[in-house]
Design an enzyme around this catalytic site. Sequence first.
Site, PDB file in Angstrom:
ATOM      1  N   TRP A 104      -9.093  14.931   4.621  1.00 15.33           N
ATOM      2  CA  TRP A 104      -9.274  13.468   4.605  1.00 15.33           C
ATOM      3  C   TRP A 104     -10.499  13.065   5.396  1.00 15.33           C
ATOM      4  O   TRP A 104     -11.236  12.160   4.993  1.00 15.33           O
ATOM      5  CB  TRP A 104      -8.012  12.763   5.116  1.00 15.33           C
ATOM      6  CG  TRP A 104      -6.832  13.049   4.242  1.00 15.33           C
ATOM      7  CD1 TRP A 104      -5.713  13.758   4.576  1.00 15.33           C
ATOM      8  CD2 TRP A 104      -6.648  12.669   2.868  1.00 15.33           C
ATOM      9  NE1 TRP A 104      -4.866  13.838   3.502  1.00 15.33           N
ATOM     10  CE2 TRP A 104      -5.404  13.174   2.449  1.00 15.33           C
ATOM     11  CE3 TRP A 104      -7.422  11.941   1.960  1.00 15.33           C
ATOM     12  CZ2 TRP A 104      -4.914  12.989   1.144  1.00 15.33           C
ATOM     13  CZ3 TRP A 104      -6.937  11.744   0.662  1.00 15.33           C
ATOM     14  CH2 TRP A 104      -5.698  12.269   0.275  1.00 15.33           C
ATOM     15  N   ASP A 173      -8.510   6.939  11.175  1.00 14.66           N
ATOM     16  CA  ASP A 173      -7.568   7.062  10.065  1.00 14.66           C
ATOM     17  C   ASP A 173      -6.239   7.546  10.639  1.00 14.66           C
ATOM     18  O   ASP A 173      -6.110   8.690  11.047  1.00 14.66           O
ATOM     19  CB  ASP A 173      -8.121   8.055   9.040  1.00 14.66           C
ATOM     20  CG  ASP A 173      -7.186   8.275   7.861  1.00 14.66           C
ATOM     21  OD1 ASP A 173      -6.094   7.678   7.836  1.00 14.66           O
ATOM     22  OD2 ASP A 173      -7.574   9.038   6.949  1.00 14.66           O
ATOM     23  N   LYS A 197       2.887   6.987   4.140  1.00  5.67           N
ATOM     24  CA  LYS A 197       3.260   8.167   4.902  1.00  5.67           C
ATOM     25  C   LYS A 197       4.354   7.806   5.912  1.00  5.67           C
ATOM     26  O   LYS A 197       5.408   8.399   5.927  1.00  5.67           O
ATOM     27  CB  LYS A 197       2.045   8.739   5.652  1.00  5.67           C
ATOM     28  CG  LYS A 197       0.831   9.010   4.781  1.00  5.67           C
ATOM     29  CD  LYS A 197       0.972  10.246   3.928  1.00  5.67           C
ATOM     30  CE  LYS A 197      -0.061  10.368   2.813  1.00  5.67           C
ATOM     31  NZ  LYS A 197      -1.459  10.378   3.206  1.00  5.67           N
TER      32      LYS A 197
HETATM   33  C1  PLP Z   1      -2.749  10.419   2.460  1.00  2.35           C
HETATM   34  C2  PLP Z   1      -3.901  10.239   3.356  1.00  2.35           C
HETATM   35  C3  PLP Z   1      -5.039   9.532   2.940  1.00  2.35           C
HETATM   36  C4  PLP Z   1      -5.171   8.956   1.558  1.00  2.35           C
HETATM   37  O1  PLP Z   1      -4.369   7.845   1.456  1.00  2.35           O
HETATM   38  P1  PLP Z   1      -4.355   6.930   0.139  1.00  2.35           P
HETATM   39  O2  PLP Z   1      -3.571   5.752   0.584  1.00  2.35           O
HETATM   40  O3  PLP Z   1      -3.691   7.747  -0.929  1.00  2.35           O
HETATM   41  O4  PLP Z   1      -5.751   6.609  -0.215  1.00  2.35           O
HETATM   42  C5  PLP Z   1      -6.073   9.377   3.837  1.00  2.35           C
HETATM   43  N1  PLP Z   1      -5.996   9.888   5.073  1.00  2.35           N
HETATM   44  C6  PLP Z   1      -4.917  10.576   5.515  1.00  2.35           C
HETATM   45  C7  PLP Z   1      -4.898  11.119   6.904  1.00  2.35           C
HETATM   46  C8  PLP Z   1      -3.844  10.767   4.662  1.00  2.35           C
HETATM   47  O5  PLP Z   1      -2.774  11.451   5.088  1.00  2.35           O
END
Ligand code: PLP
Length: 362
Positions: A104, A173, A197
Amino acid sequence: MAANRIHNFNPGPATLPLSVLEEIQQNFLDFKGTGMSITEISHRSREFDDVINDAVARTRRLLGLDDNFEVLFIQGGASLQFAMIPMNFLAGGQSADYVDTGTWATKAIKEARLQGKTIAVVASSEDENYSYIPKNIAFNEDAVYVHLTSNNTIKGTQWAQFPDTRGIPIICDMSSDMMSRPLDVQKFGLLYAGAQKNIGPAGACLVILRRDLLDRIPETVPTMLNYSTFAAKNSLYNTPPCFAIYTIQLVLKWLEEIIGGLGKMAAINQSKAQLLYGFMDSGDFYRATARPDSRSLMNVTFRLPSEELEKQFVEQALANGLGGLKGHRSVGGCRASIYNAITLEAVQALVDFMKSFEKENG
Ligand SMILES: *Cc1c(COP(=O)(O)O)cnc(C)c1O
């Protein structure tokens, strides 16, 4: 547990607290006496205003945010944030620092470069298959922000502490560990998390933004990609993902009222992770892939002695009511995502199954 529900260790979309799902179910046909579902009411109604305002207020209380922070809900997932961040906060002639801790983080770097922005990748753990979190990073003094990925969902690593960036705002993030532990928010300029998540269903990305950063946004940024649009209208410039925001509100209520806040949540998450890693460390059949000092408390990645055994493990676990244990397709192996809504009992059930599988196959 309700009939037919399994222990769901999926990485995302992921398990939600059962009481939240039941509350949604109970109110689904008639939301607050409106005679309509939450999926049918106006986003301009008083009822929905109460939902979004409560979600924002709970976010503020849980994280201890003062008035210097905006709380926003944006569509497009965390992946759109990868593009919006440099678009809004990295002007020509400026540079930002990025740390590459896996899939990511790598995608965030790619999106900045696609726009022709100047960034420096100041640290990376690619040399060891992203199995650790880099230490002693030298950040560039003139970086306008530092981008980090607090929890690496696929590689199974997590920043235990955030680095000292000497006042440079961290943009982070937190998709897979948002609301899993208390935070020192003063270090951050922007936090974002795709909800699916740890805090809700897919469809909304929670963005927490230091208000003074809004002044840096160029006027040429398209309306729907400009944070100011969301900040000026309480995320209601256009139709927001109402159902996702409602579910997030209920998850945050559960965190505050049932769990008792992020300190309590962090202690539970510690216990869960200790139980699982502790069991794996006690033998050599299961091997945790992340370095001990970098292990994620949310996504526990591990290997078995062979790929054939890993396949059998995942299949037999599911037959025993333990789902979602396959590793990401890009890395293989196994992964147990033990987000907030996974109970200690669920982790104990997993460990019990792991013991019996080892006995039969070890
Ligand atoms: C799943 C995830 C993403 C992507 O998320 P989306 O909402 O599907 O765009 C980005 N960063 C991390 C750390 C993730 O676990």
